[in-house]
Design an enzyme around this catalytic site. Structure first.
Site: not given
Length: 265
Positions: A95, A119, A240
């Site tokens: 992320s 992700n 996620h």
């Protein structure tokens, strides 16, 4: 999961490491902490020196200035590598950590042996950009929503899972200032290094879940298409937090990535 014993660099970054051999640096996402990589440390530490780091303002790491942008977080990573005397490394990020890893691959040259984005976000559309910028403003104003992100990350049917409980605990206890700074950089950073992928020649893995609504399969494939040695891998039915919800699959994929020849162009 018990807290991991941390070491600290002279410049205030906290980290933990396991194993020996070729180094692999792991960078978590906004609101998390280095313990989010525990399954990867345990598995990949059998063959590599795995170093998981607390992002600035998270865990026990010293924060950056409130105005720090993505470039500042990438510079922080470079300083961390210098502090540990790491001349060449594999880097994987999740992320926000994926944005930092991508920035490192774009700017650190041959210092990055391989890069993996788990992700990762890439060129959000207008609606997604507006939503994430609004969330950044709310966080800066002190409005911390824990349940909303977890619903996006896990879906409505995962509240009883260990991964959900752990993530809820970490996000609930994060330093608010550090979280706000990192989230603002995350909100504005999806295009910062987006044009650099054609110049990244090392093996570049782009991994996400098929059901991730924000770090989408299309984003992963677009980055893979742009990088000369890029490739996308999707984990079916996951969202996620794939490193926690599908750890065995992620560990296998990362082990394969770490076995790729250093230059694939």
């Amino acid at each position: 999961m018990e807290a991991v014993r941390r070491l600290h660099t002279k410049n205030g970054t906290a980290y933990a490491e396991q194993g020996a051999g070729e180094p692999l640096v792991l960078i978590h996402g906004v609101g998390m902490r280095l313990e989010a990589w525990a399954p990867q440390m345990a598995a990949l530490g059998k063959s590599h020196r795995v170093i998981a780091v607390d992002m600035p303002g998270h865990g026990e790491s010293r924060p950056l200035s409130d105005a720090a942008n993505l470039e500042a977080f990438v510079a922080w990573l470079g300083l961390f590598l210098d502090d540990l005397g790491l001349e060449r490394v594999n880097v994987a990020g999740h992320s926000m950590g994926a944005l930092i890893a991508g920035g490192a691959a774009a700017t650190f040259g041959a210092r990055i042996t391989r890069v993996a984005l788990l992700n990762g976000v890439y060129r959000r559309d207008a609606a997604a950009s507006a939503a994430v910028v609004d969330r950044a403003r709310e966080i800066r104003a002190g409005q911390i929503d824990v349940d909303g992100p977890l619903l996006r990350w896990f879906g409505a049917d995962s509240k009883e899972s260990d991964a959900y409980r752990l993530t809820h605990r970490w996000l609930s206890s994060v330093d608010r200032g550090g979280y706000a700074t990192a989230y603002a950089a995350f909100a504005a950073g999806d295009s910062t290094y987006a044009d650099c992928w054609p110049d990244v020649g090392c093996p570049a893995l782009f991994l996400t879940g098929t059901d991730d609504p924000n770090s989408t399969p299309a984003m992963a494939q677009s980055m893979a298409d742009a990088a000369p040695a890029g490739y996308a891998v999707l984990i079916d039915g996951h969202r996620h937090m794939v490193n926690l919800t599908a750890p065995d699959e992620v560990n296998t994929i990362l082990a394969d990535w770490l076995a790729k020849p250093e230059e694939m162009r």
